[in-house]
Write a protein that holds these residues in place. Sequence first.
Motif, PDB file in Angstrom:
ATOM      1  N   THR A 176      27.123 -19.147  13.294  1.00 42.92           N
ATOM      2  CA  THR A 176      26.048 -19.108  12.621  1.00 42.92           C
ATOM      3  C   THR A 176      25.396 -17.660  12.769  1.00 42.92           C
ATOM      4  N   ILE A 177      25.436 -17.096  13.770  1.00 44.91           N
ATOM      5  CA  ILE A 177      25.074 -15.555  13.853  1.00 44.91           C
ATOM      6  C   ILE A 177      25.744 -14.712  12.799  1.00 44.91           C
ATOM      7  N   ALA A 178      27.146 -14.824  12.660  1.00 40.71           N
ATOM      8  CA  ALA A 178      28.021 -14.118  11.967  1.00 40.71           C
ATOM      9  C   ALA A 178      27.807 -14.397  10.534  1.00 40.71           C
ATOM     10  N   ALA A 179      27.518 -15.594  10.067  1.00 43.01           N
ATOM     11  CA  ALA A 179      27.435 -16.008   8.699  1.00 43.01           C
ATOM     12  C   ALA A 179      26.112 -15.797   8.298  1.00 43.01           C
ATOM     13  N   GLU A 180      25.107 -15.582   8.960  1.00 47.04           N
ATOM     14  CA  GLU A 180      23.583 -15.078   8.729  1.00 47.04           C
ATOM     15  C   GLU A 180      23.687 -13.672   8.723  1.00 47.04           C
ATOM     16  N   LEU A 181      24.331 -12.904   9.406  1.00 51.32           N
ATOM     17  CA  LEU A 181      24.386 -11.512   9.532  1.00 51.32           C
ATOM     18  C   LEU A 181      25.123 -10.952   8.251  1.00 51.32           C
ATOM     19  N   GLU A 182      26.075 -11.774   7.732  1.00 49.90           N
ATOM     20  CA  GLU A 182      26.823 -11.472   6.425  1.00 49.90           C
ATOM     21  C   GLU A 182      26.068 -11.790   5.222  1.00 49.90           C
ATOM     22  N   ASN A 183      25.456 -12.881   5.241  1.00 52.21           N
ATOM     23  CA  ASN A 183      24.578 -13.410   4.205  1.00 52.21           C
ATOM     24  C   ASN A 183      23.526 -12.233   4.047  1.00 52.21           C
ATOM     25  N   ASP A 184      23.001 -11.719   4.881  1.00 52.67           N
ATOM     26  CA  ASP A 184      22.061 -10.700   5.037  1.00 52.67           C
ATOM     27  C   ASP A 184      22.225  -9.263   5.073  1.00 52.67           C
ATOM     28  N   ARG A 185      23.641  -9.151   4.412  1.00 53.65           N
ATOM     29  CA  ARG A 185      24.385  -7.775   4.600  1.00 53.65           C
ATOM     30  C   ARG A 185      23.328  -6.618   4.188  1.00 53.65           C
ATOM     31  N   ALA A 186      22.783  -6.762   2.913  1.00 48.29           N
ATOM     32  CA  ALA A 186      21.725  -5.378   2.770  1.00 48.29           C
ATOM     33  C   ALA A 186      20.727  -5.331   3.829  1.00 48.29           C
ATOM     34  N   ALA A 187      20.147  -6.268   4.164  1.00 51.14           N
ATOM     35  CA  ALA A 187      19.036  -6.154   4.980  1.00 51.14           C
ATOM     36  C   ALA A 187      19.677  -5.582   6.615  1.00 51.14           C
ATOM     37  N   ARG A 188      20.666  -5.906   6.923  1.00 49.19           N
ATOM     38  CA  ARG A 188      21.594  -5.467   8.071  1.00 49.19           C
ATOM     39  C   ARG A 188      21.826  -3.858   8.004  1.00 49.19           C
ATOM     40  N   ILE A 189      22.319  -3.579   6.739  1.00 51.72           N
ATOM     41  CA  ILE A 189      22.462  -2.152   6.549  1.00 51.72           C
ATOM     42  C   ILE A 189      21.295  -1.474   6.770  1.00 51.72           C
ATOM     43  N   ILE A 190      20.123  -1.908   6.205  1.00 47.24           N
ATOM     44  CA  ILE A 190      18.620  -1.240   6.194  1.00 47.24           C
ATOM     45  C   ILE A 190      18.325  -1.116   7.268  1.00 47.24           C
ATOM     46  N   VAL A 191      18.493  -2.204   8.382  1.00 46.27           N
ATOM     47  CA  VAL A 191      18.185  -1.923   9.787  1.00 46.27           C
ATOM     48  C   VAL A 191      18.752  -0.934  10.685  1.00 46.27           C
ATOM     49  N   PHE A 192      20.150  -1.185  10.299  1.00 44.22           N
ATOM     50  CA  PHE A 192      21.139  -0.336  11.192  1.00 44.22           C
ATOM     51  C   PHE A 192      20.696   0.961  10.871  1.00 44.22           C
ATOM     52  N   ARG A 193      20.562   1.458   9.520  1.00 42.75           N
ATOM     53  CA  ARG A 193      20.340   2.960   9.312  1.00 42.75           C
ATOM     54  C   ARG A 193      18.910   3.612   9.470  1.00 42.75           C
ATOM     55  N   ALA A 212       0.887  -1.252   0.021  1.00 41.98           N
ATOM     56  CA  ALA A 212      -0.137   0.164   0.104  1.00 41.98           C
ATOM     57  C   ALA A 212       0.649   1.195  -0.025  1.00 41.98           C
ATOM     58  N   THR A 213       2.002   1.247   0.756  1.00 41.89           N
ATOM     59  CA  THR A 213       2.931   2.432   0.806  1.00 41.89           C
ATOM     60  C   THR A 213       4.321   2.046   0.660  1.00 41.89           C
ATOM     61  N   LYS A 214       5.048   2.759   0.430  1.00 40.36           N
ATOM     62  CA  LYS A 214       6.580   2.466   0.342  1.00 40.36           C
ATOM     63  C   LYS A 214       7.252   2.036   1.833  1.00 40.36           C
ATOM     64  N   LEU A 215       6.547   2.582   2.889  1.00 38.13           N
ATOM     65  CA  LEU A 215       6.871   1.961   4.189  1.00 38.13           C
ATOM     66  C   LEU A 215       6.449   0.482   4.154  1.00 38.13           C
ATOM     67  N   ASP A 216       5.338   0.114   3.812  1.00 41.39           N
ATOM     68  CA  ASP A 216       4.871  -1.220   3.813  1.00 41.39           C
ATOM     69  C   ASP A 216       5.929  -2.099   3.122  1.00 41.39           C
ATOM     70  N   LEU A 217       6.498  -1.479   2.025  1.00 40.68           N
ATOM     71  CA  LEU A 217       7.535  -2.330   1.186  1.00 40.68           C
ATOM     72  C   LEU A 217       8.777  -2.549   2.013  1.00 40.68           C
ATOM     73  N   LEU A 218       9.132  -1.368   2.761  1.00 42.66           N
ATOM     74  CA  LEU A 218      10.179  -1.352   3.598  1.00 42.66           C
ATOM     75  C   LEU A 218      10.147  -2.431   4.702  1.00 42.66           C
ATOM     76  N   LEU A 219       9.216  -2.257   5.242  1.00 40.28           N
ATOM     77  CA  LEU A 219       8.653  -3.475   6.137  1.00 40.28           C
ATOM     78  C   LEU A 219       8.717  -4.840   5.982  1.00 40.28           C
ATOM     79  N   ALA A 220       8.424  -4.913   4.739  1.00 46.85           N
ATOM     80  CA  ALA A 220       8.407  -6.502   4.195  1.00 46.85           C
ATOM     81  C   ALA A 220       9.873  -6.823   3.927  1.00 46.85           C
ATOM     82  N   VAL A 221      10.700  -5.748   3.512  1.00 48.59           N
ATOM     83  CA  VAL A 221      12.088  -6.283   3.495  1.00 48.59           C
ATOM     84  C   VAL A 221      12.776  -6.513   4.770  1.00 48.59           C
ATOM     85  N   VAL A 222      12.217  -5.828   5.784  1.00 47.68           N
ATOM     86  CA  VAL A 222      13.112  -6.370   7.187  1.00 47.68           C
ATOM     87  C   VAL A 222      12.349  -7.531   7.954  1.00 47.68           C
ATOM     88  N   GLN A 223      11.009  -7.845   7.719  1.00 49.83           N
ATOM     89  CA  GLN A 223      10.391  -8.653   8.227  1.00 49.83           C
ATOM     90  C   GLN A 223      10.311 -10.169   7.620  1.00 49.83           C
TER      91      GLN A 223
END
Length: 204
Positions: free
Chosen positions: A94-111, A55-66
């Motif tokens: 495992t935590i380090a590998a998953e965070l690295e594999n999800d690099r784009a998502a973690r950058i988005i969340v952190f920012r 419905a909105t760009k924010l909904d798209l952002l939430l989908a990316v994160v969730q």
Amino acid sequence: MTAPAHHSSTRSTKRQVIIETAERLFAEHGYDATSTARIATEAGVPSGLVFYHFATKLDLLLAVVQERPAPSDVLRSAARGRTVRRRLRAIVATIAAELENDRAARIIVFREAQGRPEIASRASEMFAEATATVADLLAGADDVVADRARVQAAAELVVSRVFLDTVALGQVETATKRHAAMIDLIAESLTCGVRVPGGRARRS
């Protein structure tokens, strides 16, 4: 009867392409600097299709994160060792590998968590889920003797430290080697550092 299923599958595929494209662009350019028109263009879909699914760009952002694998599922499938030390090594890696594999998502969340309560809330939920799962895994080890409060504190230390190194500092490689001292310290604390009545240390 097969046409509706085909169309549904196509829509589902298009939706995923939109999410993946948005994730890449949000990570590269930031949420505010990325228009839905650009997302649609790079995803190869009409602009209207973006708003058909979101419905909105924010909904798209939430989908990316969730819409990601649950931390509990990933951790439980990896940490199957019987001892605290073995489980800790698997958990850290495992935590380090998953965070690295999800690099784009973690950058988005952190920012984006800095100014968007919805993202900050989701980040807190994921951290809490990961911490609770790590605590359960450590508590279930054969050689653990610590009480739940100490196990919970150990889980919070592990998750927060690996997250800090991987997300904030960008240090991913050889996670278990870099955290060897922390793993040894926690393993010692949970297996033989608990005091019992009489003041003696209980050994596993």
